[in-house]
Write an enzyme that holds these catalytic residues in place. Structure first.
Site, PDB file in Angstrom:
ATOM      1  N   LYS A 229       0.854  -1.188   0.000  1.00 14.80           N
ATOM      2  CA  LYS A 229       0.000   0.000   0.000  1.00 14.80           C
ATOM      3  C   LYS A 229       0.885   1.232   0.000  1.00 14.80           C
ATOM      4  O   LYS A 229       2.030   1.180   0.461  1.00 14.80           O
ATOM      5  CB  LYS A 229      -0.899   0.014   1.243  1.00 14.80           C
ATOM      6  CG  LYS A 229      -2.140   0.873   1.091  1.00 14.80           C
ATOM      7  CD  LYS A 229      -3.257   0.131   0.382  1.00 14.80           C
ATOM      8  CE  LYS A 229      -4.481   0.990   0.184  1.00 14.80           C
ATOM      9  NZ  LYS A 229      -5.635   0.194  -0.248  1.00 14.80           N
TER      10      LYS A 229
ATOM     11  N   GLY B 263     -18.079   8.174  -2.009  1.00 13.30           N
ATOM     12  CA  GLY B 263     -17.010   8.371  -2.997  1.00 13.30           C
ATOM     13  C   GLY B 263     -17.187   7.368  -4.123  1.00 13.30           C
ATOM     14  O   GLY B 263     -18.316   7.015  -4.470  1.00 13.30           O
ATOM     15  N   ASN B 264     -16.078   6.882  -4.657  1.00 15.72           N
ATOM     16  CA  ASN B 264     -16.142   5.897  -5.733  1.00 15.72           C
ATOM     17  C   ASN B 264     -16.913   4.664  -5.277  1.00 15.72           C
ATOM     18  O   ASN B 264     -17.903   4.272  -5.892  1.00 15.72           O
ATOM     19  CB  ASN B 264     -14.697   5.555  -6.161  1.00 15.72           C
ATOM     20  CG  ASN B 264     -14.650   4.372  -7.125  1.00 15.72           C
ATOM     21  OD1 ASN B 264     -15.667   3.961  -7.682  1.00 15.72           O
ATOM     22  ND2 ASN B 264     -13.476   3.814  -7.319  1.00 15.72           N
TER      23      ASN B 264
HETATM   24  P1  NAD Z   1     -13.036   8.107  -2.370  1.00 16.80           P
HETATM   25  O1  NAD Z   1     -11.975   9.093  -2.106  1.00 16.80           O
HETATM   26  O2  NAD Z   1     -13.576   8.004  -3.756  1.00 16.80           O
HETATM   27  O3  NAD Z   1     -14.271   8.350  -1.390  1.00 16.80           O
HETATM   28  C1  NAD Z   1     -14.193   8.478  -0.015  1.00 16.80           C
HETATM   29  C2  NAD Z   1     -15.491   9.085   0.451  1.00 16.80           C
HETATM   30  O4  NAD Z   1     -15.541   9.072   1.877  1.00 16.80           O
HETATM   31  C3  NAD Z   1     -15.698  10.547   0.031  1.00 16.80           C
HETATM   32  O5  NAD Z   1     -17.013  10.718  -0.443  1.00 16.80           O
HETATM   33  C4  NAD Z   1     -15.534  11.334   1.337  1.00 16.80           C
HETATM   34  O6  NAD Z   1     -16.332  12.495   1.346  1.00 16.80           O
HETATM   35  C5  NAD Z   1     -16.039  10.333   2.331  1.00 16.80           C
HETATM   36  N1  NAD Z   1     -15.551  10.527   3.684  1.00 16.80           N
HETATM   37  C6  NAD Z   1     -14.329  10.876   4.115  1.00 16.80           C
HETATM   38  N2  NAD Z   1     -14.311  10.941   5.461  1.00 16.80           N
HETATM   39  C7  NAD Z   1     -15.558  10.609   5.874  1.00 16.80           C
HETATM   40  C8  NAD Z   1     -16.186  10.472   7.131  1.00 16.80           C
HETATM   41  N3  NAD Z   1     -15.506  10.692   8.260  1.00 16.80           N
HETATM   42  N4  NAD Z   1     -17.467  10.082   7.159  1.00 16.80           N
HETATM   43  C9  NAD Z   1     -18.160   9.857   6.025  1.00 16.80           C
HETATM   44  N5  NAD Z   1     -17.623   9.974   4.814  1.00 16.80           N
HETATM   45  C10 NAD Z   1     -16.339  10.353   4.740  1.00 16.80           C
HETATM   46  O7  NAD Z   1     -12.458   6.698  -1.871  1.00 16.80           O
HETATM   47  P2  NAD Z   1     -12.897   5.239  -2.297  1.00 16.80           P
HETATM   48  O8  NAD Z   1     -11.959   4.758  -3.335  1.00 16.80           O
HETATM   49  O9  NAD Z   1     -14.351   5.200  -2.528  1.00 16.80           O
HETATM   50  O10 NAD Z   1     -12.533   4.425  -0.966  1.00 16.80           O
HETATM   51  C11 NAD Z   1     -13.409   4.331   0.144  1.00 16.80           C
HETATM   52  C12 NAD Z   1     -12.991   3.158   1.007  1.00 16.80           C
HETATM   53  O11 NAD Z   1     -13.005   1.955   0.229  1.00 16.80           O
HETATM   54  C13 NAD Z   1     -11.577   3.239   1.586  1.00 16.80           C
HETATM   55  O12 NAD Z   1     -11.552   2.631   2.857  1.00 16.80           O
HETATM   56  C14 NAD Z   1     -10.762   2.428   0.605  1.00 16.80           C
HETATM   57  O13 NAD Z   1      -9.556   1.944   1.173  1.00 16.80           O
HETATM   58  C15 NAD Z   1     -11.741   1.326   0.311  1.00 16.80           C
HETATM   59  N6  NAD Z   1     -11.490   0.593  -0.919  1.00 16.80           N
HETATM   60  C16 NAD Z   1     -11.470   1.237  -2.121  1.00 16.80           C
HETATM   61  C17 NAD Z   1     -11.254   0.494  -3.262  1.00 16.80           C
HETATM   62  C18 NAD Z   1     -11.295   1.129  -4.626  1.00 16.80           C
HETATM   63  O14 NAD Z   1     -11.330   0.380  -5.616  1.00 16.80           O
HETATM   64  N7  NAD Z   1     -11.349   2.428  -4.755  1.00 16.80           N
HETATM   65  C19 NAD Z   1     -11.036  -0.887  -3.198  1.00 16.80           C
HETATM   66  C20 NAD Z   1     -11.092  -1.507  -1.954  1.00 16.80           C
HETATM   67  C21 NAD Z   1     -11.315  -0.753  -0.830  1.00 16.80           C
END
Ligand code: NAD
Length: 413
Positions: free
Chosen positions: A105, A219-220
């Protein structure tokens, strides 16, 4: 986010599973530490001409099963303990998903929302220059995570290719289609989560329809699961949130995905969407819904709020949203938790497909990607479910049993 050290939480889970399966001490010691940690301080020229130094990390936890694999996060709270925990979880996740990768990571302590597009590009490119000596398609393969996306991955691949002097798309996954990305990667984590959620709902016997859902973090991952659940009449999403707060509707209504998304795009947040009640990011975890989906950051369900969680099933799309202390409380309450290392494994699965397509010069149709993803998710779910039954334990411990056994076997060889 609380100041609980996520790496300590990660190690607690490892110690628990070591006891359950009587893990060899040497294997336990090896898995308790990352194999390599890289810390970099690199300069970025800002638009006003000033140069600012940023702090970044790449942690390589274990490569017994294949190259290190894991995303790059841009967030002000990124630190070594968080990146170490995330790298550890990647080793476990790739083993649960039976993908021939280890765990890694990366992250940079930065608030990307404060940077212009060109500053963000320079930051992304400079970070890759500093970690280039330790990454590569057969060594360590980064991907997107919080606040990083296909555009950022494209800049990073481009920079890496300049350094090595030839095309090397397989060095990073989660790229745009134009730069060698896989069809379906954007939605893969959420779609994979939906496949295991459907399976769990059947096994657990949640028969009421529609099942009411709350999603934390739009988010995503959170946004895409909201979309997928909105398209399925078996579910109705009542509450969602982002970093600025949350919104909810009455239990007889549901949120309209397209309208909420448009409001967020126009205003920067879901907060203030017409006809909804504003709630906090703490409240969203405690609503009287059937399914809770944390999709933001670590340490959201802790010993101080776990007993207030009313959902019957939790789908952990975020990494590490539940602390080990909260786990105990949830197990006692018989809340079913689909653990992160299974629930969000769809992202790394399609990353693996992307890597394979790049190495072979192929481009699969979306349908093929989704068919293979479904197979992978259901097969992994079954493995986790069987292990939790065989060891008479919860799904998380079942998932760790499966993962640690697979890694230990590769280490012995
Ligand atoms: P992202 O940056 O697209 O979205 C994160 C979202 O969380 C944003 O909308 C932000 O406003 C919100 N956020 C931040 N702090 C917050 C809080 N305290 N309370 C509520 N919302 C809050 O990120 P992502 O890629 O969607 O990742 C989100 C989670 O999923 C992370 O834990 C990441 O490690 C995990 N993840 C992502 C992927 C991927 O393919 N992108 C894969 C596996 C796991």
């Amino acid at each position: 986010m609380s100041n609980i050290n996520p790496y300590v939480s990660a190690l607690k889970r490892l110690e628990k599973v070591a006891e359950v399966i009587h893990l060899n001490r040497t294997v336990l010691e090896v898995l308790s530490r990352p194999q390599r940690v890289v810390e970099v301080n690199f300069p970025v020229k800002l638009d006003n001409g000033e140069v600012k130094i940023y702090h970044g990390y790449r942690v390589q936890h274990n490569n017994a099963r294949g190259p290190y694999k894991g995303g790059i996060r841009f967030h002000p709270a990124v630190d070594m303990n968080e990146v170490k925990a995330l790298a550890f979880w990647m080793s476990m996740k790739c083993a649960v998903m039976d993908i021939p990768y280890g765990g890694g990571k990366g992250g940079v302590a930065v608030n990307p929302k404060e940077l212009s597009d060109s500053e963000l590009e320079r930051l992304s490119r400079n970070f890759i220059r500093f970690i280039a000596p330790v990454i590569g398609p057969k060594e360590d393969v980064p991907a997107p995570d919080v606040n990083t996306n296909a555009k950022i991955m494209d800049w990073m691949v481009d920079e890496y290719e300049k350094i090595v002097g030839h095309s090397e798309p397989a060095v990073i996954t989660g790229k745009s289609l134009a730069k060698g990305g896989s069809k379906g990667r954007e939605i893969a984590t959420s779609l994979g989560g939906k496949f295991v959620l459907d399976e769990a709902v059947k096994r657990v016997g949640l028969i009421k329809r529609p099942l009411k859902v709350a999603v934390q973090g739009l988010g995503n991952v959170g946004g895409n699961i909201f979309k997928l659940l909105s398209e399925d009449r078996n579910y109705s999403v009542l509450a969602v949130s982002d970093s600025k707060g949350g919104i909810m509707v009455d239990s007889l209504e549901e949120l309209d995905f397209e309208k909420v998304l448009t409001h967020k795009q126009n205003t920067g947040s879901v907060v203030g969407f017409t006809g909804t009640r504003q709630i906090s990011n703490e409240e969203i975890l405690e609503l009287g819904v059937d399914i809770l989906i944390p999709a933001a950051l670590e340490n959201q369900i802790t010993r101080s709020n776990a007993d207030k969680v009313r959902a019957k099933l939790i789908l952990e799309l975020a990494n590490g949203p539940t602390t080990p202390e909260a786990d105990k409380i949830l197990v006692e309450k018989e809340t079913v938790v689909i653990p992160d290392i299974l629930a969000n494994g769809g992202g790394v699965s399609v990353s693996f497909f992307e890597w394979g397509q790049n190495l072979k010069g192929e481009s699969w149709p979306e349908e093929e990607v989704f068919t293979r993803l479904k197979e992978k998710m259901i097969e992994s779910f079954k493995g986790v479910w069987e292990n939790s039954r065989n060891y008479q334990t919860d799904l998380r411990t079942g998932a760790y049993v499966l993962a640690v056994k697979r890694i230990a076997e590769a280490m012995k060889i």
